[in-house]
Design an enzyme around this catalytic site. Structure first.
Site, PDB file in Angstrom:
ATOM      1  N   MET A   1       0.824  -1.043   0.050  1.00  0.00           N
ATOM      2  CA  MET A   1       0.151  -0.025  -0.132  1.00  0.00           C
ATOM      3  C   MET A   1       0.907   1.415  -0.038  1.00  0.00           C
ATOM      4  O   MET A   1       1.227   1.792   0.931  1.00  0.00           O
ATOM      5  CB  MET A   1      -0.904   0.006   1.361  1.00  0.00           C
ATOM      6  CG  MET A   1      -1.692   1.278   1.585  1.00  0.00           C
ATOM      7  SD  MET A   1      -2.312   1.236   3.353  1.00  0.00           S
ATOM      8  CE  MET A   1      -1.245   2.396   4.044  1.00  0.00           C
ATOM      9  N   PRO A   2       1.385   1.824  -1.151  1.00  0.00           N
ATOM     10  CA  PRO A   2       1.957   2.834  -1.083  1.00  0.00           C
ATOM     11  C   PRO A   2       1.143   4.180  -0.570  1.00  0.00           C
ATOM     12  O   PRO A   2      -0.254   4.286  -0.897  1.00  0.00           O
ATOM     13  CB  PRO A   2       2.200   3.254  -2.491  1.00  0.00           C
ATOM     14  CG  PRO A   2       1.800   1.927  -3.258  1.00  0.00           C
ATOM     15  CD  PRO A   2       1.095   1.356  -2.568  1.00  0.00           C
ATOM     16  N   ALA A   3       1.734   5.064  -0.074  1.00  0.00           N
ATOM     17  CA  ALA A   3       1.174   6.324   0.568  1.00  0.00           C
ATOM     18  C   ALA A   3       1.769   7.643   0.070  1.00  0.00           C
ATOM     19  O   ALA A   3       3.213   7.491  -0.092  1.00  0.00           O
ATOM     20  CB  ALA A   3       0.993   6.313   1.921  1.00  0.00           C
TER      21      ALA A   3
ATOM     22  N   ARG B   1      -5.057   0.858  -4.633  1.00  0.00           N
ATOM     23  CA  ARG B   1      -4.049   0.476  -3.469  1.00  0.00           C
ATOM     24  C   ARG B   1      -2.932   1.618  -3.069  1.00  0.00           C
ATOM     25  O   ARG B   1      -2.429   1.590  -2.304  1.00  0.00           O
ATOM     26  CB  ARG B   1      -3.171  -0.644  -3.708  1.00  0.00           C
ATOM     27  CG  ARG B   1      -4.084  -1.959  -4.162  1.00  0.00           C
ATOM     28  CD  ARG B   1      -3.242  -3.229  -4.205  1.00  0.00           C
ATOM     29  NE  ARG B   1      -2.680  -3.477  -2.971  1.00  0.00           N
ATOM     30  CZ  ARG B   1      -1.115  -3.932  -3.250  1.00  0.00           C
ATOM     31  NH1 ARG B   1      -0.937  -4.415  -4.238  1.00  0.00           N
ATOM     32  NH2 ARG B   1      -0.507  -4.131  -1.989  1.00  0.00           N
TER      33      ARG B   1
ATOM     34  N   PHE C   1      -3.077   5.352  -1.385  1.00  0.00           N
ATOM     35  CA  PHE C   1      -3.621   6.246  -0.404  1.00  0.00           C
ATOM     36  C   PHE C   1      -2.875   7.575  -0.489  1.00  0.00           C
ATOM     37  O   PHE C   1      -1.573   7.794  -0.761  1.00  0.00           O
ATOM     38  CB  PHE C   1      -3.427   5.742   0.876  1.00  0.00           C
ATOM     39  CG  PHE C   1      -4.127   4.563   0.953  1.00  0.00           C
ATOM     40  CD1 PHE C   1      -5.335   4.784   1.514  1.00  0.00           C
ATOM     41  CD2 PHE C   1      -3.919   3.368   0.635  1.00  0.00           C
ATOM     42  CE1 PHE C   1      -6.244   3.544   1.824  1.00  0.00           C
ATOM     43  CE2 PHE C   1      -4.576   2.053   0.733  1.00  0.00           C
ATOM     44  CZ  PHE C   1      -6.024   2.122   1.286  1.00  0.00           C
TER      45      PHE C   1
END
Length: 77
Positions: A1-3, A37, A39
């Site tokens: 989950m990259p943010a 995926r 955020f």
């Protein structure tokens, strides 16, 4: 989950939507991670919580910056 975290003076809702869409698209393209995926988080700073060159933005607002803090000034354009 990259943010992705965006730290800036307060942005308008429209600006946040545009930034979120564009940054998500770019990160998805570069990393091959599906957009759903990724955020995006916004940390908006009021003018009295940010400074440059030792001066609070509330004392000398940046004239070229556009955001929630001066939205009524530039929406007329």
């Amino acid at each position: 989950m990259p943010a992705i975290t965006i730290q800036s003076l307060e942005l308008t809702q429209k600006q946040k939507e545009s930034v979120a869409e564009k940054f998500t698209s770019i990160l998805s393209e570069v990393t091959n991670v599906p957009k759903e995926r990724i955020f995006v988080f916004f940390d908006g700073y009021t003018l009295d919580n940010a400074a440059v060159n030792g001066t609070l933005f509330s004392d000398a607002p940046p004239k070229t910056a556009r955001g929630k803090f001066n939205q009524s000034e530039w929406e007329k354009d």
